[in-house]
Design a protein around this motif. Structure first.
Motif, PDB file in Angstrom:
ATOM      1  N   THR B  44      25.561  28.229 -39.474  1.00 38.59           N
ATOM      2  CA  THR B  44      26.018  27.192 -38.542  1.00 38.59           C
ATOM      3  C   THR B  44      27.537  27.096 -38.459  1.00 38.59           C
ATOM      4  N   LEU B  45      28.233  27.681 -39.446  1.00 40.77           N
ATOM      5  CA  LEU B  45      29.706  27.643 -39.409  1.00 40.77           C
ATOM      6  C   LEU B  45      30.225  28.747 -38.487  1.00 40.77           C
ATOM      7  N   PRO B  46      31.359  28.493 -37.827  1.00 44.66           N
ATOM      8  CA  PRO B  46      31.870  29.482 -36.871  1.00 44.66           C
ATOM      9  C   PRO B  46      32.432  30.725 -37.551  1.00 44.66           C
ATOM     10  N   LEU B  47      32.700  31.767 -36.753  1.00 44.37           N
ATOM     11  CA  LEU B  47      33.334  32.978 -37.279  1.00 44.37           C
ATOM     12  C   LEU B  47      34.709  32.631 -37.842  1.00 44.37           C
ATOM     13  N   GLY B 240      28.728  35.179 -41.039  1.00 38.97           N
ATOM     14  CA  GLY B 240      28.230  34.455 -39.862  1.00 38.97           C
ATOM     15  C   GLY B 240      28.034  35.316 -38.630  1.00 38.97           C
TER      16      GLY B 240
END
Lengths: 393, 393
Positions: B44-47, B240
């Motif tokens: 769920t965390l961005p790149l 991610g």
């Protein structure tokens, strides 16, 4: 533990490595030679600005929690499937977004689609041919029959009564020959496939080079194709995505065999062994179909087709028999003076410092023929044609 | 024309669609319910910023003729293969760049690798399990034996004398259970495989969550693995990349069966049915291994592992039997009160408004167990654990 012994039956291709070796050897003894490569099968123009901007915007979205995207839908995002359906509509072909399966390229799809068919199916493959059609079926242990291309049929083989085919490959505009089937010719194939229950795997990767409005750009322009054909296409040649990787298969709702919908089988294959195309790449592919994107890629296509015209008209003026080069980036010519493919390769390299691809490398029926391509630089292509013609005089 | 009839033997999975239906039904009758999803298997965390910048720079390169890249090498660019080899070296594992085959993800590789093996090979798959291991082998018509995970073996099945296996799947840290094999346990499997000539397909997709330095993060930490194992890894969980798509297989030089090098067979498969990973994505993957990239992704991994710690310690305090959650983002717990997987799902949804994944959805041996994951929001995960514990009191 047994390996898949079919792999041991694969023929190694030394086509491009042999070409590279011959060029290297020639250059070593002729250090000043200004060699022009007219054999390149890859695009050379950069991605359109609209595509680059769309990908950069998507990359930024991926860096922010609120707009980040994880696993996407295996058959592709709706925005891209819709855009592809609209592209088909612009060609006068009715295909629904649900029939479109986005992938990392036509090469992957053309190999992977074979998963859904029985290994006992008989396969009909044209010759000369894109080598992956043959190799992927050898890997699965299938029996392969050949549809012979030749001067008499303009390298467009047609159905023959003695064929026993369950799976039929057609590529139009063709790689390597550049020959393009007419509606009437494709209709014969569609009727043949429907009659015998075969499935046509139609490789449409070069459709964007067709400018003649009377020629088909999709198998689904042909009545009856929706019950016998799967079409494969790609962004590689229309928009220079060879290193960006995006393609799609179109499997019509009506297409069933053995009581099963082939679209459902293909979707099951992809959902099990594939995880979709990068979001960033799908946004880039979507941008191809915007007004701005289309305008930019059409300029690139025109650049290549001008090269094709120069080669085509040059050969025409010298009376060299050839196909392609009009609605295709490939030109397939008969080697002059009765030379074999490799003899002509050596002659062109030595006397004109021009490199092409020996037709014999694409199958037995390519012997005595030679492929030139339109993906090079404009001025260099003109110079290469000038040298080829000078050598013929 | 026959379709691949093995496809008709595939079981449809209704796990996630049933979960979605149950949530929808509950929400319809409890419109104010604040439901927390602790069953999510996606990041769920961005790149990381370093990855985003590298991809944008690569996109710019693709838009300029001089730096444009067409077809890349099928097994990946040297810059990425070298970076992955260095990553292995940082873990104390010696793998050469030539043994690394870059792909669009571990799911693709784990399915496609089966192409190089005979359909008659016997397969040993742990249960509970990631469903694609089973489905890909059913598609090829292979005989499947089950290595049973249970409370007694801590959901780490070990070799048993009655197994007849040519292909053995091991996933450690495990999805869905979060269990992690020790060196000694993996050594048993490696010795077993070498003795009977089997090949281990080692899924290392979750290795980056291992913080205990005594636990193995690669099968190649084990003596003897280079003659019996292929390792699959991915950028999906470490960085991610679930929606960006990049993974790799490591096939050791020494690995041969039936007189053929498996690396050469795999390379032949990929060169025939695959065309490489987007240049842009490979540049993004390379950036993961820079000092800056590593620092950024480690912060993300720490975020998830803090969630895992909260779940693990909560269950520990309540005396709920479980594995995982320490060196893995997955937590696999025994349903309290003797409930079945689905009974506990319903209870948690209704009484705690928390959603997890019923263990029964991962195989027969998952019945009576339940999976929670650490990929959610920090505060929401804490609140979910508070509610789960309150329900147990």
């Amino acid at each position: 533990m047994k390996i898949n012994s079919n792999y041991l039956r694969l023929k190694d291709s030394y086509l491009f490595s042999t070409i590279a070796k011959k060029i290297k050897a020639y250059q070593a003894s002729h250090t000043d030679a200004d060699i022009i490569r007219l054999g390149i099968g890859d695009v050379t123009l950069p991605l359109a600005p609209a595509v680059v901007e769309a990908m950069k915007k998507a990359a930024d979205e991926m860096g922010v929690k609120e707009t980040f995207r994880g696993y996407g839908p295996e058959p592709g995002y709706e925005f891209l499937r819709d855009a592809i359906a609209k592209y088909y509509a612009s060609k006068g072909v009715n295909v629904s977004a649900g029939e479109i399966y986005v992938s990392d390229g036509a090469k992957s799809d053309l190999g992977n689609i074979l998963d859904i068919f029985d290994a006992d199916n008989k396969v009909l493959i044209p010759d000369p041919v894109y080598p992956a059609y043959v190799d992927t079926n050898v890997m699965a242990g299938r029996t392969i029959d050949t549809a012979r291309g030749c001067e008499a049929n303009g390298f467009k083989p047609m159905p023959e009564s003695h064929y026993e085919a369950d799976i039929i490959y057609i590529c139009s505009p063709n790689n390597p020959t550049g020959a393009v089937y007419t509606h009437a010719e494709l209709k014969e194939w569609v009727d043949y496939a429907n009659k015998c229950g075969a499935v046509i795997l139609f490789d449409a990767a070069y459709e964007s080079f067709v400018s003649d409005p009377t020629l088909p750009r999709s198998i689904f322009e042909i009545d009856g194709a929706r019950t016998c054909a799967i079409e494969f296409n790609s962004f590689s040649k229309i928009a220079g995505f060879t290193g960006t990787r995006c393609g799609y298969a179109v499997v019509p709702e009506e297409l069933e065999r053995g009581g099963a919908k082939l679209g459902a089988l293909w979707n099951r294959r992809q959902c099990t062994k594939f995880n979709g195309v990068p979001y960033i790449v799908q946004r880039g592919a979507e941008a191809v179909f915007t007004d701005e994107g289309m305008k930019q890629i059409k300029a690139n296509l025109a650049y290549y087709m001008e090269n094709a015209r120069v080669i085509h008209e040059g050969l025409e003026s010298a009376g060299v028999w050839h196909v392609g080069g009009v609605n295709s980036p490939y030109i397939w010519l008969k080697c002059p003076l009765g030379l074999s493919s490799w003899e002509y390769f050596d002659r062109l390299l030595e006397r004109a410092n021009v490199v092409g691809t020996p037709g014999a490398g694409f199958g037995d029926n390519g012997e005595g023929y030679f492929r030139l391509t339109a993906f090079g630089d404009k001025e260099r292509t003109k110079e290469a044609v000038r040298r080829i013609l000078a050598d013929l005089k």
